[in-house]
Scaffold this motif. Sequence first.
Motif, PDB file in Angstrom:
ATOM      1  N   ILE A   1       0.742  -1.116   0.100  1.00 29.13           N
ATOM      2  CA  ILE A   1      -0.064   0.055  -0.084  1.00 29.13           C
ATOM      3  C   ILE A   1       0.828   1.365  -0.063  1.00 29.13           C
ATOM      4  O   ILE A   1       0.541   2.266  -0.420  1.00 29.13           O
ATOM      5  CB  ILE A   1      -0.946  -0.078   1.180  1.00 29.13           C
ATOM      6  N   ASP A   2       2.114   1.262   0.596  1.00 25.89           N
ATOM      7  CA  ASP A   2       2.950   2.469   0.623  1.00 25.89           C
ATOM      8  C   ASP A   2       3.383   2.856  -0.816  1.00 25.89           C
ATOM      9  O   ASP A   2       3.801   3.827  -0.831  1.00 25.89           O
ATOM     10  CB  ASP A   2       4.203   2.125   1.583  1.00 25.89           C
ATOM     11  N   ALA A   3       3.436   1.973  -1.751  1.00 25.83           N
ATOM     12  CA  ALA A   3       3.654   2.262  -3.106  1.00 25.83           C
ATOM     13  C   ALA A   3       2.621   3.119  -3.958  1.00 25.83           C
ATOM     14  O   ALA A   3       3.037   3.527  -4.943  1.00 25.83           O
ATOM     15  CB  ALA A   3       4.101   0.865  -4.025  1.00 25.83           C
ATOM     16  N   LEU A   4       1.602   3.022  -3.153  1.00 21.53           N
ATOM     17  CA  LEU A   4       0.516   3.856  -3.901  1.00 21.53           C
ATOM     18  C   LEU A   4       0.472   5.496  -4.034  1.00 21.53           C
ATOM     19  O   LEU A   4       1.066   6.073  -2.770  1.00 21.53           O
ATOM     20  CB  LEU A   4      -1.069   3.659  -3.249  1.00 21.53           C
ATOM     21  N   SER A   5       0.629   6.230  -5.004  1.00 21.06           N
ATOM     22  CA  SER A   5       0.468   7.569  -5.003  1.00 21.06           C
ATOM     23  C   SER A   5      -0.241   7.981  -6.262  1.00 21.06           C
ATOM     24  O   SER A   5      -0.262   6.964  -7.390  1.00 21.06           O
ATOM     25  CB  SER A   5       1.819   8.302  -4.914  1.00 21.06           C
ATOM     26  N   MET A   6      -0.983   9.112  -6.205  1.00 19.99           N
ATOM     27  CA  MET A   6      -1.755   9.337  -7.386  1.00 19.99           C
ATOM     28  C   MET A   6      -0.755   9.598  -8.630  1.00 19.99           C
ATOM     29  O   MET A   6      -1.260   9.056  -9.798  1.00 19.99           O
ATOM     30  CB  MET A   6      -2.583  10.643  -7.220  1.00 19.99           C
ATOM     31  N   ARG A   7       0.483  10.002  -8.349  1.00 23.64           N
ATOM     32  CA  ARG A   7       1.281  10.276  -9.512  1.00 23.64           C
ATOM     33  C   ARG A   7       1.743   8.719 -10.104  1.00 23.64           C
ATOM     34  O   ARG A   7       1.893   8.675 -11.228  1.00 23.64           O
ATOM     35  CB  ARG A   7       2.667  11.109  -9.058  1.00 23.64           C
ATOM     36  N   ARG A   8       2.122   7.770  -9.198  1.00 20.73           N
ATOM     37  CA  ARG A   8       2.598   6.567  -9.513  1.00 20.73           C
ATOM     38  C   ARG A   8       1.367   5.999 -10.523  1.00 20.73           C
ATOM     39  O   ARG A   8       1.624   5.434 -11.568  1.00 20.73           O
ATOM     40  CB  ARG A   8       2.796   5.802  -8.314  1.00 20.73           C
ATOM     41  N   ILE A   9       0.052   6.041  -9.855  1.00 20.45           N
ATOM     42  CA  ILE A   9      -0.882   5.515 -10.814  1.00 20.45           C
ATOM     43  C   ILE A   9      -1.019   6.046 -12.031  1.00 20.45           C
ATOM     44  O   ILE A   9      -1.376   5.337 -13.023  1.00 20.45           O
ATOM     45  CB  ILE A   9      -2.322   5.481  -9.751  1.00 20.45           C
ATOM     46  N   ALA A  10      -0.883   7.548 -12.119  1.00 23.33           N
ATOM     47  CA  ALA A  10      -1.054   8.022 -13.532  1.00 23.33           C
ATOM     48  C   ALA A  10      -0.033   7.635 -14.368  1.00 23.33           C
ATOM     49  O   ALA A  10      -0.366   7.370 -15.567  1.00 23.33           O
ATOM     50  CB  ALA A  10      -0.811   9.497 -13.191  1.00 23.33           C
ATOM     51  N   THR A  11       1.317   7.210 -13.991  1.00 21.58           N
ATOM     52  CA  THR A  11       2.404   6.747 -14.548  1.00 21.58           C
ATOM     53  C   THR A  11       1.923   5.414 -15.197  1.00 21.58           C
ATOM     54  O   THR A  11       2.101   5.339 -16.403  1.00 21.58           O
ATOM     55  CB  THR A  11       3.538   6.835 -13.990  1.00 21.58           C
ATOM     56  N   GLU A  12       1.423   4.541 -14.509  1.00 28.46           N
ATOM     57  CA  GLU A  12       1.235   3.397 -14.916  1.00 28.46           C
ATOM     58  C   GLU A  12      -0.049   3.160 -15.925  1.00 28.46           C
ATOM     59  O   GLU A  12      -0.173   2.520 -16.708  1.00 28.46           O
ATOM     60  CB  GLU A  12       0.561   2.421 -13.583  1.00 28.46           C
ATOM     61  N   LEU A  13      -0.922   4.209 -15.849  1.00 32.77           N
ATOM     62  CA  LEU A  13      -2.100   4.378 -16.548  1.00 32.77           C
ATOM     63  C   LEU A  13      -1.710   5.193 -17.966  1.00 32.77           C
ATOM     64  O   LEU A  13      -2.633   5.223 -18.899  1.00 32.77           O
ATOM     65  CB  LEU A  13      -3.307   4.907 -16.087  1.00 32.77           C
ATOM     66  N   GLY A  14      -0.516   5.780 -17.790  1.00 32.79           N
ATOM     67  CA  GLY A  14      -0.246   6.588 -19.044  1.00 32.79           C
ATOM     68  C   GLY A  14      -0.988   7.925 -19.184  1.00 32.79           C
ATOM     69  O   GLY A  14      -1.281   8.371 -20.118  1.00 32.79           O
ATOM     70  N   SER A  15      -1.301   8.404 -17.801  1.00 33.10           N
ATOM     71  CA  SER A  15      -2.229   9.500 -17.903  1.00 33.10           C
ATOM     72  C   SER A  15      -1.491  10.946 -17.016  1.00 33.10           C
ATOM     73  O   SER A  15      -0.616  10.317 -16.468  1.00 33.10           O
ATOM     74  CB  SER A  15      -3.588   9.053 -17.180  1.00 33.10           C
ATOM     75  N   GLY A  16      -1.940  12.059 -17.274  1.00 34.78           N
ATOM     76  CA  GLY A  16      -1.621  12.810 -16.230  1.00 34.78           C
ATOM     77  C   GLY A  16      -2.065  12.829 -14.898  1.00 34.78           C
ATOM     78  O   GLY A  16      -3.328  12.435 -14.748  1.00 34.78           O
ATOM     79  N   THR A  17      -1.365  13.153 -13.615  1.00 40.81           N
ATOM     80  CA  THR A  17      -1.950  13.113 -12.591  1.00 40.81           C
ATOM     81  C   THR A  17      -3.117  13.938 -12.288  1.00 40.81           C
ATOM     82  O   THR A  17      -4.128  13.473 -11.685  1.00 40.81           O
ATOM     83  CB  THR A  17      -0.927  13.626 -11.530  1.00 40.81           C
ATOM     84  N   THR A  18      -3.323  15.091 -12.977  1.00 42.36           N
ATOM     85  CA  THR A  18      -4.523  15.811 -12.660  1.00 42.36           C
ATOM     86  C   THR A  18      -5.887  15.241 -13.328  1.00 42.36           C
ATOM     87  O   THR A  18      -6.977  15.261 -12.809  1.00 42.36           O
ATOM     88  CB  THR A  18      -4.479  17.158 -13.840  1.00 42.36           C
ATOM     89  N   SER A  19      -5.759  14.488 -14.368  1.00 41.27           N
ATOM     90  CA  SER A  19      -6.960  13.702 -14.949  1.00 41.27           C
ATOM     91  C   SER A  19      -7.445  12.721 -13.864  1.00 41.27           C
ATOM     92  O   SER A  19      -8.601  12.480 -14.022  1.00 41.27           O
ATOM     93  CB  SER A  19      -6.305  12.888 -16.276  1.00 41.27           C
ATOM     94  N   LEU A  20      -6.541  12.193 -13.023  1.00 43.20           N
ATOM     95  CA  LEU A  20      -7.056  11.300 -11.869  1.00 43.20           C
ATOM     96  C   LEU A  20      -8.219  11.873 -11.245  1.00 43.20           C
ATOM     97  O   LEU A  20      -9.029  11.381 -10.781  1.00 43.20           O
ATOM     98  CB  LEU A  20      -5.875  10.555 -11.363  1.00 43.20           C
ATOM     99  N   TYR A  21      -7.762  13.268 -10.829  1.00 40.59           N
ATOM    100  CA  TYR A  21      -8.637  13.893  -9.892  1.00 40.59           C
ATOM    101  C   TYR A  21     -10.054  14.222 -10.348  1.00 40.59           C
ATOM    102  O   TYR A  21     -10.961  14.627  -9.482  1.00 40.59           O
ATOM    103  CB  TYR A  21      -7.882  15.319  -9.274  1.00 40.59           C
ATOM    104  N   ARG A  22     -10.104  14.108 -11.533  1.00 43.30           N
ATOM    105  CA  ARG A  22     -11.418  14.197 -12.039  1.00 43.30           C
ATOM    106  C   ARG A  22     -12.323  13.192 -11.758  1.00 43.30           C
ATOM    107  O   ARG A  22     -13.506  13.202 -12.008  1.00 43.30           O
ATOM    108  CB  ARG A  22     -11.488  14.122 -13.785  1.00 43.30           C
ATOM    109  N   HIS A  23     -11.835  11.949 -11.395  1.00 43.06           N
ATOM    110  CA  HIS A  23     -12.531  10.617 -10.983  1.00 43.06           C
ATOM    111  C   HIS A  23     -12.394  10.420  -9.427  1.00 43.06           C
ATOM    112  O   HIS A  23     -13.654   9.939  -8.787  1.00 43.06           O
ATOM    113  CB  HIS A  23     -12.086   9.687 -11.909  1.00 43.06           C
ATOM    114  N   ILE A  24     -11.428  10.735  -8.996  1.00 44.26           N
ATOM    115  CA  ILE A  24     -11.081  10.237  -7.653  1.00 44.26           C
ATOM    116  C   ILE A  24     -10.546  11.551  -6.830  1.00 44.26           C
ATOM    117  O   ILE A  24      -9.852  12.195  -7.316  1.00 44.26           O
ATOM    118  CB  ILE A  24     -10.191   9.177  -7.212  1.00 44.26           C
ATOM    119  N   THR A  25     -10.994  11.802  -5.673  1.00 41.76           N
ATOM    120  CA  THR A  25     -10.517  13.176  -4.916  1.00 41.76           C
ATOM    121  C   THR A  25      -9.240  13.024  -4.253  1.00 41.76           C
ATOM    122  O   THR A  25      -8.472  13.912  -4.215  1.00 41.76           O
ATOM    123  CB  THR A  25     -11.611  13.379  -3.792  1.00 41.76           C
ATOM    124  N   GLY A  26      -8.662  12.006  -4.099  1.00 40.68           N
ATOM    125  CA  GLY A  26      -7.236  11.582  -3.397  1.00 40.68           C
ATOM    126  C   GLY A  26      -7.026  10.203  -2.786  1.00 40.68           C
ATOM    127  O   GLY A  26      -7.848   9.221  -3.250  1.00 40.68           O
TER     128      GLY A  26
END
Length: 228
Positions: free
Chosen positions: A30-55
């Motif tokens: 769980i410590d490996a989780l970050s919005m930036r890391r997930i964005a990288t895995e999905l090939g997306s910008g971090t800001t785009s994630l916040y359109r779907h999940i608050t944090g």
Amino acid sequence: MRERRPGSRPALSEERIVRCAIELADAEGIDALSMRRIATELGSGTTSLYRHITGKDELIELMVDAVYGEQAPAEAPGSGGDWRTEMAGIAHGFRAALLRHPWLAQQASRRPALGPHVIERSDRALAAAGRATEDATTAAMMVSAVMTYVLGSATTELAELEAQRSTGMTEDEWRNSVGAYVQQVVDSGRYPHFNRRILEAEEPDAEARFTFGLECLLAGLAAAVERA
């Protein structure tokens, strides 16, 4: 609606984000989780994630609920009114989820999540306990006792698996490594009950130990309800 070009990435969604986070936590913790890391895995910008999940806090709640939703109905079968059989099925299903997702144990130890799948599983367990007693408080305590047992048992199993990963030794290999010392203890004759445990007792696997403890717990709950 614009068609997606062949080879382009699937559209970002809450479901994709949550699934990516679960896979990442399963693999790295769980410590490996970050919005930036997930964005990288999905090939997306971090800001785009916040359109779907608050944090991250909301993300973890969604992950927990999604994992509870993975449990197949066969793992917690209806049993025609046999509350002990159904409660055992629910317990085995919860244990399986904890072992599939090692990070879940820590989250389940905190204040309960209140997602729809979590509530559905809780309702199902309370329904099973409710066939043993009409008292809502007793039913809730029965469910708490079973879930606490499952969580504690699975946490012990996960600790052994982590020890195997960190040391590179299986449980049998570890036993062999301490065999000479244990033999010295046995030969001393100072601990007769420990000696009997070493010399006479079998070594059941984790599944057998879990099932034995669960059956004892359910039998004890049944006896307690009958005495009430």
